[in-house]
Design a protein around this motif. Sequence first.
Motif, PDB file in Angstrom:
ATOM      1  N   PRO A 128      30.868  30.511  53.319  1.00  0.00           N
ATOM      2  CA  PRO A 128      30.920  31.908  53.748  1.00  0.00           C
ATOM      3  C   PRO A 128      31.957  32.098  54.860  1.00  0.00           C
ATOM      4  O   PRO A 128      31.916  31.416  55.886  1.00  0.00           O
ATOM      5  N   MET A 129      32.890  33.012  54.640  1.00  0.00           N
ATOM      6  CA  MET A 129      33.958  33.305  55.593  1.00  0.00           C
ATOM      7  C   MET A 129      33.970  34.807  55.876  1.00  0.00           C
ATOM      8  O   MET A 129      33.888  35.615  54.947  1.00  0.00           O
ATOM      9  N   ARG A 130      34.101  35.158  57.137  1.00  0.00           N
ATOM     10  CA  ARG A 130      34.080  36.566  57.552  1.00  0.00           C
ATOM     11  C   ARG A 130      35.494  37.033  57.881  1.00  0.00           C
ATOM     12  O   ARG A 130      36.166  36.468  58.744  1.00  0.00           O
ATOM     13  N   PHE A 131      35.942  38.094  57.189  1.00  0.00           N
ATOM     14  CA  PHE A 131      37.257  38.678  57.435  1.00  0.00           C
ATOM     15  C   PHE A 131      37.087  40.120  57.906  1.00  0.00           C
ATOM     16  O   PHE A 131      36.407  40.912  57.244  1.00  0.00           O
ATOM     17  N   THR A 132      37.686  40.452  59.029  1.00  0.00           N
ATOM     18  CA  THR A 132      37.580  41.812  59.534  1.00  0.00           C
ATOM     19  C   THR A 132      38.429  42.748  58.676  1.00  0.00           C
ATOM     20  O   THR A 132      39.452  42.349  58.110  1.00  0.00           O
ATOM     21  N   TRP A 133      37.987  43.995  58.611  1.00  0.00           N
ATOM     22  CA  TRP A 133      38.738  44.988  57.847  1.00  0.00           C
ATOM     23  C   TRP A 133      40.101  45.238  58.491  1.00  0.00           C
ATOM     24  O   TRP A 133      41.088  45.531  57.810  1.00  0.00           O
ATOM     25  N   ALA A 134      40.166  45.078  59.812  1.00  0.00           N
ATOM     26  CA  ALA A 134      41.447  45.231  60.502  1.00  0.00           C
ATOM     27  C   ALA A 134      42.453  44.197  60.027  1.00  0.00           C
ATOM     28  O   ALA A 134      43.647  44.482  59.881  1.00  0.00           O
ATOM     29  N   PHE A 135      41.988  42.985  59.762  1.00  0.00           N
ATOM     30  CA  PHE A 135      42.879  41.942  59.239  1.00  0.00           C
ATOM     31  C   PHE A 135      43.273  42.240  57.798  1.00  0.00           C
ATOM     32  O   PHE A 135      44.449  42.163  57.433  1.00  0.00           O
ATOM     33  N   ILE A 136      42.278  42.607  56.967  1.00  0.00           N
ATOM     34  CA  ILE A 136      42.540  42.841  55.548  1.00  0.00           C
ATOM     35  C   ILE A 136      43.526  43.992  55.348  1.00  0.00           C
ATOM     36  O   ILE A 136      44.345  43.976  54.432  1.00  0.00           O
ATOM     37  N   THR A 137      43.458  45.001  56.216  1.00  0.00           N
ATOM     38  CA  THR A 137      44.320  46.180  56.063  1.00  0.00           C
ATOM     39  C   THR A 137      45.531  46.145  56.993  1.00  0.00           C
ATOM     40  O   THR A 137      46.233  47.146  57.130  1.00  0.00           O
ATOM     41  N   SER A 138      45.786  45.007  57.616  1.00  0.00           N
ATOM     42  CA  SER A 138      46.942  44.882  58.495  1.00  0.00           C
ATOM     43  C   SER A 138      48.226  45.094  57.712  1.00  0.00           C
ATOM     44  O   SER A 138      48.298  44.836  56.508  1.00  0.00           O
ATOM     45  N   SER A 139      49.256  45.557  58.408  1.00  0.00           N
ATOM     46  CA  SER A 139      50.548  45.771  57.747  1.00  0.00           C
ATOM     47  C   SER A 139      51.265  44.462  57.456  1.00  0.00           C
ATOM     48  O   SER A 139      52.209  44.421  56.676  1.00  0.00           O
ATOM     49  N   LEU A 140      50.795  43.361  58.070  1.00  0.00           N
ATOM     50  CA  LEU A 140      51.426  42.065  57.872  1.00  0.00           C
ATOM     51  C   LEU A 140      50.469  41.146  57.127  1.00  0.00           C
ATOM     52  O   LEU A 140      49.483  40.663  57.680  1.00  0.00           O
ATOM     53  N   ASP A 141      50.749  40.922  55.853  1.00  0.00           N
ATOM     54  CA  ASP A 141      49.909  40.058  55.015  1.00  0.00           C
ATOM     55  C   ASP A 141      50.386  38.624  55.178  1.00  0.00           C
ATOM     56  O   ASP A 141      51.200  38.125  54.408  1.00  0.00           O
ATOM     57  N   ARG A 142      49.842  37.926  56.176  1.00  0.00           N
ATOM     58  CA  ARG A 142      50.333  36.598  56.514  1.00  0.00           C
ATOM     59  C   ARG A 142      50.058  35.574  55.414  1.00  0.00           C
ATOM     60  O   ARG A 142      50.811  34.634  55.237  1.00  0.00           O
ATOM     61  N   GLU A 143      48.958  35.731  54.707  1.00  0.00           N
ATOM     62  CA  GLU A 143      48.564  34.716  53.740  1.00  0.00           C
ATOM     63  C   GLU A 143      48.758  35.145  52.287  1.00  0.00           C
ATOM     64  O   GLU A 143      48.452  34.382  51.371  1.00  0.00           O
ATOM     65  N   GLY A 144      49.213  36.372  52.070  1.00  0.00           N
ATOM     66  CA  GLY A 144      49.419  36.836  50.702  1.00  0.00           C
ATOM     67  C   GLY A 144      48.134  37.041  49.928  1.00  0.00           C
ATOM     68  O   GLY A 144      48.122  36.944  48.697  1.00  0.00           O
ATOM     69  N   THR A 145      47.034  37.304  50.635  1.00  0.00           N
ATOM     70  CA  THR A 145      45.728  37.422  49.983  1.00  0.00           C
ATOM     71  C   THR A 145      45.156  38.837  50.037  1.00  0.00           C
ATOM     72  O   THR A 145      44.091  39.076  49.487  1.00  0.00           O
ATOM     73  N   PHE A 146      45.841  39.763  50.709  1.00  0.00           N
ATOM     74  CA  PHE A 146      45.260  41.093  50.869  1.00  0.00           C
ATOM     75  C   PHE A 146      45.009  41.773  49.535  1.00  0.00           C
ATOM     76  O   PHE A 146      43.996  42.446  49.343  1.00  0.00           O
ATOM     77  N   GLY A 147      45.937  41.606  48.600  1.00  0.00           N
ATOM     78  CA  GLY A 147      45.771  42.233  47.297  1.00  0.00           C
ATOM     79  C   GLY A 147      44.508  41.762  46.610  1.00  0.00           C
ATOM     80  O   GLY A 147      43.757  42.562  46.047  1.00  0.00           O
ATOM     81  N   MET A 148      44.243  40.466  46.649  1.00  0.00           N
ATOM     82  CA  MET A 148      43.047  39.922  46.019  1.00  0.00           C
ATOM     83  C   MET A 148      41.791  40.429  46.714  1.00  0.00           C
ATOM     84  O   MET A 148      40.807  40.796  46.067  1.00  0.00           O
ATOM     85  N   MET A 149      41.823  40.453  48.058  1.00  0.00           N
ATOM     86  CA  MET A 149      40.650  40.913  48.799  1.00  0.00           C
ATOM     87  C   MET A 149      40.345  42.373  48.500  1.00  0.00           C
ATOM     88  O   MET A 149      39.197  42.755  48.305  1.00  0.00           O
ATOM     89  N   LYS A 150      41.373  43.184  48.450  1.00  0.00           N
ATOM     90  CA  LYS A 150      41.163  44.606  48.185  1.00  0.00           C
ATOM     91  C   LYS A 150      40.687  44.831  46.748  1.00  0.00           C
ATOM     92  O   LYS A 150      39.860  45.695  46.487  1.00  0.00           O
ATOM     93  N   MET A 151      41.213  44.017  45.813  1.00  0.00           N
ATOM     94  CA  MET A 151      40.772  44.122  44.422  1.00  0.00           C
ATOM     95  C   MET A 151      39.297  43.767  44.306  1.00  0.00           C
ATOM     96  O   MET A 151      38.539  44.420  43.590  1.00  0.00           O
ATOM     97  N   GLN A 152      38.875  42.713  45.024  1.00  0.00           N
ATOM     98  CA  GLN A 152      37.493  42.263  44.927  1.00  0.00           C
ATOM     99  C   GLN A 152      36.534  43.118  45.744  1.00  0.00           C
ATOM    100  O   GLN A 152      35.325  43.040  45.550  1.00  0.00           O
ATOM    101  N   ASP A 153      37.062  43.943  46.648  1.00  0.00           N
ATOM    102  CA  ASP A 153      36.184  44.720  47.519  1.00  0.00           C
ATOM    103  C   ASP A 153      35.248  45.619  46.727  1.00  0.00           C
ATOM    104  O   ASP A 153      34.084  45.798  47.080  1.00  0.00           O
ATOM    105  N   GLY A 154      35.750  46.197  45.643  1.00  0.00           N
ATOM    106  CA  GLY A 154      34.904  47.075  44.841  1.00  0.00           C
ATOM    107  C   GLY A 154      33.792  46.349  44.116  1.00  0.00           C
ATOM    108  O   GLY A 154      32.822  46.972  43.671  1.00  0.00           O
ATOM    109  N   MET A 155      33.923  45.019  43.980  1.00  0.00           N
ATOM    110  CA  MET A 155      32.897  44.227  43.307  1.00  0.00           C
ATOM    111  C   MET A 155      31.961  43.518  44.279  1.00  0.00           C
ATOM    112  O   MET A 155      30.987  42.902  43.864  1.00  0.00           O
ATOM    113  N   LEU A 156      32.268  43.608  45.574  1.00  0.00           N
ATOM    114  CA  LEU A 156      31.442  42.919  46.561  1.00  0.00           C
ATOM    115  C   LEU A 156      30.042  43.524  46.624  1.00  0.00           C
ATOM    116  O   LEU A 156      29.892  44.744  46.743  1.00  0.00           O
ATOM    117  N   PRO A 157      28.994  42.715  46.571  1.00  0.00           N
ATOM    118  CA  PRO A 157      27.645  43.228  46.814  1.00  0.00           C
ATOM    119  C   PRO A 157      27.554  43.764  48.239  1.00  0.00           C
ATOM    120  O   PRO A 157      28.241  43.287  49.146  1.00  0.00           O
TER     121      PRO A 157
END
Length: 396
Positions: free
Chosen positions: A339-368
């Motif tokens: 289990p890893m906790r990511f803040t919404w401020a990080f996920i929506t930051s203008s600088l995608d340091r790890e190239g994972t924002f797209g995946m996180m945002k795609m999965q957000d709608g499926m998150l319980p």
Amino acid sequence: NLSCEWAADAQQGCSKNAWRDSFGPGYYSFDWGWHHCIVLDPAAVSAGSEVFEIGPPQLAWLKSDLGRRQKGSPLLVFCHGPSANWQSQDEVLGLLKQYQTRIFSGHSHANLLMDSQGIPEQVTAAFSGEWGHGDNPDGSPPGYRIVSVDGSSVDSFYRQTGAAQQIEISPAGASWPIISGQVDLVARVFSENGTVSAATWAVDNGTAANMGLTAGAVWSTARVTWDTSGLSDYHTITVTAADGAGSFQSRDTVKVSTSAVLTIEDLQSHLRVYQGHCVTIQGTTDQAMFYPDIGVPAGSGGARFDDGTGRALIYAGECYTPALPEVNLGDTIRVKVIPMRFTWAFITSSLDREGTFGMMKMQDGMLPDAQKEAVGGPGEARWFLRVVTAADIAVL
């Protein structure tokens, strides 16, 4: 910015060129007492994208370097990306397993002790935390790791930046924080205020008792055996230490259970307890996204499954060796996740340091909802259950 070093108009100061000009090669070795130390560079570029591998030139150098060492001798290996991310993992670890090897890596912004094909590998959280947004996703404050070598004994301690006093209770292992039976409780105690003079421990609101204390060069180690027979459910351990400035303490919550498999409801109700630790859950899939033809990068994907107590969403990234298994709708899977906790401020930051924002945002709608924190409010965050190696996924 790795790709710029191979461009026709690459500047002298960009990426690895700057390192080489200022410090030297990206991979090298040296001897330290009995130990041979190897620094590897698994970061590379393929088809314009970053990959992790020990490429042919570096592999040839490694074979030559190890060829001058006696088999079975002690070896310390340091690298950025964990070996679970390497596309060349099998061949490299096959070489390293011939020695008494320990690996120290980073990249994942989490503290995790892994078993990498029989080699202990200590992954370390980052000095930048959540890429400048606060604590690391595993809950660790920003910091760095100190490695202590005493003869053939090797130990390490995660040093939190700015902490003059610190207690680390039984760092992440194979089962912690799920325990059962006779438990060897270990606390590493660090202080900038002189000698650590005492350490005690207590369970829940019980009476504190002394721990055996051994002084070390950088930190002291307190130990005690805890008999959990007759106990179950969740319990809080409090370790208190004393130094020249007074007393300080740390708390950790564990679950006493003979089963290593958690229900999804139990996990999601205690995410803070299991944050940054490897735990096992299982269920039947109602979403499967491990297929390579759905557009996700190689080694990436996810699944959502139900065990009758709740639904969980898991994700995998950079799982190259072994390859991710085929997971179909309706399959029952057992999987180890962190289990890893990511803040919404990080996920929506203008600088995608790890190239994972797209995946996180795609999965957000499926998150319980149980994996969403403070939805719509301040401090909003998302909990992602990360798979670190495809070997941790079993289709039952």
